[in-house]
Motif scaffolding. Structure first.
Motif, mmCIF file in Angstrom:
data_model
loop_
_atom_site.group_PDB
_atom_site.id
_atom_site.type_symbol
_atom_site.label_atom_id
_atom_site.label_comp_id
_atom_site.label_asym_id
_atom_site.label_seq_id
_atom_site.Cartn_x
_atom_site.Cartn_y
_atom_site.Cartn_z
ATOM 1 N N ALA A 35 0.840 -1.207 0.000
ATOM 2 C CA ALA A 35 0.000 0.000 0.000
ATOM 3 C C ALA A 35 0.869 1.248 0.000
ATOM 4 O O ALA A 35 0.594 2.208 -0.735
ATOM 5 C CB ALA A 35 -0.926 -0.009 1.217
ATOM 6 N N LYS A 36 1.930 1.240 0.818
ATOM 7 C CA LYS A 36 2.808 2.421 0.866
ATOM 8 C C LYS A 36 3.506 2.632 -0.467
ATOM 9 O O LYS A 36 3.727 3.745 -0.904
ATOM 10 C CB LYS A 36 3.836 2.266 1.984
ATOM 11 C CG LYS A 36 3.216 2.514 3.334
ATOM 12 C CD LYS A 36 4.231 2.482 4.457
ATOM 13 C CE LYS A 36 3.489 2.397 5.787
ATOM 14 N NZ LYS A 36 3.934 1.295 6.610
ATOM 15 N N ARG A 37 3.840 1.527 -1.126
ATOM 16 C CA ARG A 37 4.576 1.633 -2.389
ATOM 17 C C ARG A 37 3.654 2.037 -3.539
ATOM 18 O O ARG A 37 3.991 2.855 -4.366
ATOM 19 C CB ARG A 37 5.241 0.289 -2.679
ATOM 20 C CG ARG A 37 6.338 0.399 -3.723
ATOM 21 C CD ARG A 37 7.086 -0.918 -3.925
ATOM 22 N NE ARG A 37 7.177 -1.736 -2.729
ATOM 23 C CZ ARG A 37 7.165 -3.084 -2.762
ATOM 24 N NH1 ARG A 37 7.043 -3.729 -3.893
ATOM 25 N NH2 ARG A 37 7.264 -3.771 -1.654
ATOM 26 N N TRP A 38 2.470 1.435 -3.609
ATOM 27 C CA TRP A 38 1.645 1.580 -4.803
ATOM 28 C C TRP A 38 0.411 2.446 -4.637
ATOM 29 O O TRP A 38 -0.162 2.892 -5.621
ATOM 30 C CB TRP A 38 1.185 0.193 -5.294
ATOM 31 C CG TRP A 38 2.288 -0.615 -5.876
ATOM 32 C CD1 TRP A 38 3.448 -0.151 -6.447
ATOM 33 C CD2 TRP A 38 2.347 -2.041 -5.951
ATOM 34 N NE1 TRP A 38 4.210 -1.215 -6.860
ATOM 35 C CE2 TRP A 38 3.561 -2.375 -6.579
ATOM 36 C CE3 TRP A 38 1.472 -3.048 -5.554
ATOM 37 C CZ2 TRP A 38 3.919 -3.699 -6.810
ATOM 38 C CZ3 TRP A 38 1.830 -4.361 -5.791
ATOM 39 C CH2 TRP A 38 3.050 -4.676 -6.412
ATOM 40 N N CYS A 39 -0.060 2.622 -3.436
ATOM 41 C CA CYS A 39 -1.371 3.247 -3.272
ATOM 42 C C CYS A 39 -1.292 4.626 -2.618
ATOM 43 O O CYS A 39 -2.230 5.405 -2.713
ATOM 44 C CB CYS A 39 -2.295 2.357 -2.437
ATOM 45 S SG CYS A 39 -2.123 0.588 -2.790
ATOM 46 N N ALA A 40 -0.161 4.913 -1.955
ATOM 47 C CA ALA A 40 -0.076 6.124 -1.128
ATOM 48 C C ALA A 40 -0.092 7.416 -1.951
ATOM 49 O O ALA A 40 -0.342 8.487 -1.404
ATOM 50 C CB ALA A 40 1.170 6.073 -0.248
ATOM 51 N N ALA A 41 0.170 7.318 -3.262
ATOM 52 C CA ALA A 41 0.125 8.532 -4.077
ATOM 53 C C ALA A 41 -1.282 9.112 -4.093
ATOM 54 O O ALA A 41 -1.449 10.328 -4.154
ATOM 55 C CB ALA A 41 0.589 8.232 -5.499
ATOM 56 N N CYS A 42 -2.272 8.257 -4.029
ATOM 57 C CA CYS A 42 -3.661 8.716 -4.134
ATOM 58 C C CYS A 42 -4.481 8.519 -2.860
ATOM 59 O O CYS A 42 -5.419 9.263 -2.618
ATOM 60 C CB CYS A 42 -4.370 7.979 -5.262
ATOM 61 S SG CYS A 42 -3.583 8.198 -6.862
ATOM 62 N N HIS A 43 -4.170 7.476 -2.092
ATOM 63 C CA HIS A 43 -4.958 7.170 -0.885
ATOM 64 C C HIS A 43 -4.134 7.459 0.357
ATOM 65 O O HIS A 43 -2.918 7.249 0.348
ATOM 66 C CB HIS A 43 -5.305 5.666 -0.839
ATOM 67 C CG HIS A 43 -6.249 5.213 -1.891
ATOM 68 N ND1 HIS A 43 -7.618 5.226 -1.737
ATOM 69 C CD2 HIS A 43 -6.010 4.706 -3.124
ATOM 70 C CE1 HIS A 43 -8.184 4.735 -2.830
ATOM 71 N NE2 HIS A 43 -7.242 4.416 -3.691
ATOM 72 N N LEU A 44 -4.789 7.882 1.430
ATOM 73 C CA LEU A 44 -4.138 7.870 2.738
ATOM 74 C C LEU A 44 -4.113 6.414 3.178
ATOM 75 O O LEU A 44 -5.167 5.820 3.386
ATOM 76 C CB LEU A 44 -4.934 8.699 3.747
ATOM 77 C CG LEU A 44 -4.995 10.206 3.487
ATOM 78 C CD1 LEU A 44 -5.900 10.872 4.507
ATOM 79 C CD2 LEU A 44 -3.606 10.825 3.543
ATOM 80 N N VAL A 45 -2.925 5.831 3.282
ATOM 81 C CA VAL A 45 -2.878 4.401 3.565
ATOM 82 C C VAL A 45 -2.665 4.096 5.043
ATOM 83 O O VAL A 45 -2.930 2.983 5.481
ATOM 84 C CB VAL A 45 -1.824 3.654 2.714
ATOM 85 C CG1 VAL A 45 -2.079 3.865 1.225
ATOM 86 C CG2 VAL A 45 -0.405 4.044 3.076
ATOM 87 N N ASP A 46 -2.177 5.065 5.818
ATOM 88 C CA ASP A 46 -2.094 4.838 7.269
ATOM 89 C C ASP A 46 -2.143 6.181 7.991
ATOM 90 O O ASP A 46 -2.160 7.242 7.358
ATOM 91 C CB ASP A 46 -0.876 3.998 7.660
ATOM 92 C CG ASP A 46 0.445 4.739 7.437
ATOM 93 O OD1 ASP A 46 0.443 5.991 7.351
ATOM 94 O OD2 ASP A 46 1.466 4.055 7.350
ATOM 95 N N SER A 47 -2.166 6.142 9.306
ATOM 96 C CA SER A 47 -2.399 7.365 10.070
ATOM 97 C C SER A 47 -1.178 8.278 10.110
ATOM 98 O O SER A 47 -1.274 9.414 10.550
ATOM 99 C CB SER A 47 -2.837 7.005 11.492
ATOM 100 O OG SER A 47 -1.869 6.163 12.066
#
Ligand code: HEC
Length: 110
Positions: A35-47
């Motif tokens: 998630a940090k590698r692929w999704c964090a550009a668009c989504h907040l993946v953690d607090s």
């Protein structure tokens, strides 16, 4: 790829097909890394993250939707939404990501 790994993959797929819990076989920690590698550009993946470049829903919000299940998210990820880039996710990676999102729920999924 070792045979036992292939077998594990087949079992995850079989469990998903039977409506069993993908989350049981999935690795939420690995999903968090993906998630940090692929999704964090668009989504907040953690607090710890406080900014993205889009209005994509934070993973925490996805996890707390009333109809959330890791299975639904895993299947969603294998057939991505048009607004999302088409990730070449394996079934295992989709299941791990779904398990990670599930782990953000305050109460465990049934
Ligand atoms: C290029 C930006 C972008 C990236 C990268 C991205 N997403 Fe998304 N994602 C979106 C947008 C925008 C939406 C909202 C789509 C809509 O509701 O119209 C969305 C929606 C979702 C949803 C559905 C939420 C719901 O309401 O059910 C999930 C689950 C999701 N993304 C997971 C992921 C995962 C996991 C990754 C990383 C593998 C990822 N996304 C990477 C932009 C992105």
């Amino acid at each position: 790829m070792p045979a036992y790994f292939r077998l594990a993959q087949v079992l995850v797929v079989a469990a998903a097909g039977l409506g069993g819990s993908v989350a049981l076989a999935a690795d939420a920690n690995h999903g968090g890394e993906l998630a940090k590698r692929w999704c964090a550009a668009c989504h907040l993946v953690d607090s710890t993250q406080n900014q993205t470049s889009t209005d994509a829903p934070p993973f925490d919000a996805i996890a707390h939707k009333s109809d959330f299940t890791p299975e639904k998210v895993a299947f969603f990820l294998l057939d991505p939404h048009p607004k999302m880039p088409n990730f070449p996710l394996s079934r295992n990676e989709a299941a791990d990501l779904a398990a990670y999102i599930g782990s953000l729920r305050k109460y465990p999924v049934q």
